[in-house]
Design a protein around this motif. Structure first.
Motif, PDB file in Angstrom:
ATOM      1  N   UNK A   1       0.658  -1.189  -0.029  1.00  0.00           N
ATOM      2  CA  UNK A   1       0.001  -0.018  -0.047  1.00  0.00           C
ATOM      3  C   UNK A   1       0.807   1.169  -0.043  1.00  0.00           C
ATOM      4  N   UNK A   2       1.909   1.327  -1.006  1.00  0.00           N
ATOM      5  CA  UNK A   2       2.566   2.585  -0.926  1.00  0.00           C
ATOM      6  C   UNK A   2       1.787   3.875  -1.373  1.00  0.00           C
ATOM      7  N   UNK A   3       0.707   3.657  -2.262  1.00  0.00           N
ATOM      8  CA  UNK A   3      -0.274   4.714  -2.549  1.00  0.00           C
ATOM      9  C   UNK A   3      -1.785   4.828  -1.845  1.00  0.00           C
ATOM     10  N   UNK A   4      -1.629   4.152  -0.575  1.00  0.00           N
ATOM     11  CA  UNK A   4      -3.085   4.088  -0.230  1.00  0.00           C
ATOM     12  C   UNK A   4      -2.771   3.893   1.348  1.00  0.00           C
ATOM     13  N   UNK A   5      -3.395   4.899   2.231  1.00  0.00           N
ATOM     14  CA  UNK A   5      -2.761   4.951   3.730  1.00  0.00           C
ATOM     15  C   UNK A   5      -4.120   5.125   4.149  1.00  0.00           C
ATOM     16  N   UNK A   6      -3.965   4.467   5.726  1.00  0.00           N
ATOM     17  CA  UNK A   6      -5.114   4.641   6.325  1.00  0.00           C
ATOM     18  C   UNK A   6      -4.663   5.506   7.583  1.00  0.00           C
ATOM     19  N   UNK A   7      -5.241   6.774   7.616  1.00  0.00           N
ATOM     20  CA  UNK A   7      -5.033   7.838   8.496  1.00  0.00           C
ATOM     21  C   UNK A   7      -6.116   8.113   9.534  1.00  0.00           C
ATOM     22  N   UNK A   8      -5.914   8.864  10.506  1.00  0.00           N
ATOM     23  CA  UNK A   8      -6.970   9.313  11.381  1.00  0.00           C
ATOM     24  C   UNK A   8      -8.299   9.734  10.914  1.00  0.00           C
ATOM     25  N   UNK A   9      -8.007  10.296   9.865  1.00  0.00           N
ATOM     26  CA  UNK A   9      -9.292  10.787   8.924  1.00  0.00           C
ATOM     27  C   UNK A   9     -10.030   9.934   8.314  1.00  0.00           C
ATOM     28  N   UNK A  10      -9.376   8.797   7.946  1.00  0.00           N
ATOM     29  CA  UNK A  10      -9.985   7.694   7.183  1.00  0.00           C
ATOM     30  C   UNK A  10      -9.093   7.165   5.999  1.00  0.00           C
ATOM     31  N   UNK A  11      -9.499   6.663   4.988  1.00  0.00           N
ATOM     32  CA  UNK A  11      -8.314   5.968   4.024  1.00  0.00           C
ATOM     33  C   UNK A  11      -8.161   7.134   3.010  1.00  0.00           C
ATOM     34  N   UNK A  12      -6.853   7.305   2.568  1.00  0.00           N
ATOM     35  CA  UNK A  12      -6.631   8.355   1.794  1.00  0.00           C
ATOM     36  C   UNK A  12      -5.572   7.970   0.720  1.00  0.00           C
TER      37      UNK A  12
END
Length: 496
Positions: free
Chosen positions: A278-289
């Motif tokens: 997942x280098x281009x898809x991150x799960x952050x505090x604000x959701x999936x980015x």
């Protein structure tokens, strides 16, 4: 004792391509691509391209791209038994077979990794198979792993799988019956490892390991500890760990507040080969980015105007139906209140455009199923209408309303895309100061390659087109950022 594959299954599997990735074969492959970086799987003594070919959502139409990747310096292929319900493995097997038949590559040069654990809509039953949710099950029992390995080898047309990973075993902690505790899970993994050791001895796999979303986060409730997994010295063929790693999810290289070693450091200590995803898809505090930008040239004004027109159209249709139902005096007085999609989406527009993936989930899980049920109910109610004209009006209205509400949802997703692009452009402006002064995709992948151990880590990239392949190869060949650049980059407030 668990059941093993039948003699007929073994005969089918034995008809696949013989051999496996070897130290000599992967070294030879590496020598053919001197400008491509490679990482070493120390325990299996295999060289894998630092950029690996990820096959999630990989289809038959993408086969030529994989063949080109194998001819261009990418020899690591990652898949899973559940990707496209097994179709990804079939396509990979077809690509490998095709190149070997043409003598373009040998089996010993390619490192093939698959995973087992997820079960969707299965009619089969296995010991310790746990229901998670929504026709979604999970299992790592030896009988299940044996069945999955048989199927994977058959679909891949291989006699030996180089690496087999337990896929997110921590999901068992979410079992609907709440029967799996942390201690129970480690016991289940130990039994799975015992089975996998036996398959190394039988020559059906070269090594094994774990793919986990929580293994890099010690504070997670479902965290798996590498140290605990290695509590027995008998698991000598535990060679590989796979985990997420990107601009925002950097837990794998971060030490604990008390100075405890990071996951990457622990893996190096145990000489484990690491694959990040997942280098281009991150799960952050604000959701999936998403960590890429789109190629759309539409202006904010055009996008907003299209959405406004679509809102007005759907609202007009809803008012028209309401007036018709009141005039015809339908028995079910709740019908008009069922068709207020424009109102519901309008009230939630601010939240929906902030996160496209959250919006898609909301549409697919909450809006579309209910809307489909209500429209079918409206059609059923119209069958009691004495007027043929009335029945035709309802059928025509339902067909158009279904079409226009889907368009409205697409308009909202387009706005969400625009907002994400603006945010990602700002993010990239900051990241580029210490990175490659290139696109966000290039910076994201380049940073993942630079921040992980270049000697023992490969980065998996989802590749489904020639453009994506070219980008992955070009980025892999860029010089790595130094430690000072990485440190300054991760100190950026936008990445906190």
């Amino acid at each position: 004792m668990f059941k093993i594959c039948s003699h007929s299954q073994l005969r089918r599997i034995s008809s696949g391509i013989a051999g496996r990735a070897t130290p000599e074969g992967t070294r030879f492959y590496k020598s053919k691509f001197k400008d491509m970086p490679f990482a070493r799987n120390i325990k299996q003594d295999l060289y894998s391209s630092r950029v690996g070919f990820g096959s999630f959502r990989f289809k038959q139409s993408n086969q030529q791209v994989l063949e080109q990747a194998l001819l261009s310096g990418i020899n690591l292929i990652d898949t899973s038994a559940h990707f496209q319900m097994g179709a990804s493995e079939k396509t990979i097997g077809s690509a490998i077979s095709n190149l070997i038949e043409k003598n373009a590559i040998s089996r010993s040069e390619i490192v093939v990794c698959s995973k087992a654990g997820f079960i969707f809509d299965s009619n089969e039953s296995f010991p310790q198979m746990k229901f998670i949710k929504n026709n979604n099950y999970h299992c790592i029992h030896p009988e299940f792993l044996d069945a999955q390995l048989n199927q994977s080898l058959e679909r891949l047309n291989l006699q030996t799988l180089d690496i087999l990973l337990l896929n997110n075993p921590e999901r068992l902690l979410q079992a609907n019956d709440q029967s799996v505790t942390v201690d129970t899970l480690y016991q289940m993994i130990e039994k799975a490892f015992e089975y996998l050791e036996s398959q190394v001895e039988n020559g059906r796999i070269g090594g094994y390991g774990v793919a986990s979303n929580s293994i890099s986060i010690p504070t997670a409730l479902d965290h798996l500890s590498i140290t605990k997994l290695f509590k027995s010295s008998k698991f000598s063929n535990f060679t590989t760990v796979q985990y997420p790693f990107n601009l925002f999810e950097r837990h794998a290289i971060q030490q604990g507040f008390d100075g405890t070693p990071s996951l990457a450091e622990i893996c190096d200590e145990y000489q484990l080969f690491q694959m990040t995803q997942r280098p281009f898809l991150s799960i952050t505090r604000d959701g999936v980015r998403k960590l890429t930008t789109s190629s759309s040239n539409k202006s904010e004004q055009d996008i907003n105007e299209n959405a406004t027109k679509q809102f007005e159209l759907v609202t007009e249709m809803e008012l028209k139906l309401q007036a018709y139902l009141e005039e015809e005096d339908y028995d079910d007085m709740s019908l008009p209140a069922k068709f207020v999609v424009a109102q519901v989406l309008g009230e939630n527009i601010g939240r929906l455009v902030e996160n496209k993936m959250a919006a898609q989930l909301f549409f697919n899980r909450d809006i579309k199923p209910v809307l489909n049920t209500d429209l079918n109910y409206l059609i059923k109610c119209s069958e009691t209408d004495d007027s043929r004209v009335g029945q035709e009006f309802i059928l025509d209205w339902v067909a158009n309303y279904r079409k226009e509400t889907l368009k409205l949802m697409d308009c909202i997703l387009e706005i969400a895309d625009w907002h994400l692009d603006r945010s990602n452009i700002q993010l990239n402006d900051n990241v580029s100061l210490n990175a490659y002064k290139a696109s966000l995709a290039t910076n994201s992948l380049g940073i993942c390659l630079s921040a992980s151990n270049p000697d023992t880590t490969s980065v998996l990239v989802g590749i489904r087109s020639q453009t994506q392949l070219d980008h992955a190869i070009q980025t892999a060949k860029l010089p790595l950022l130094d430690e000072d650049q990485i440190e300054r980059l991760f100190d950026n407030p936008m990445l906190m």
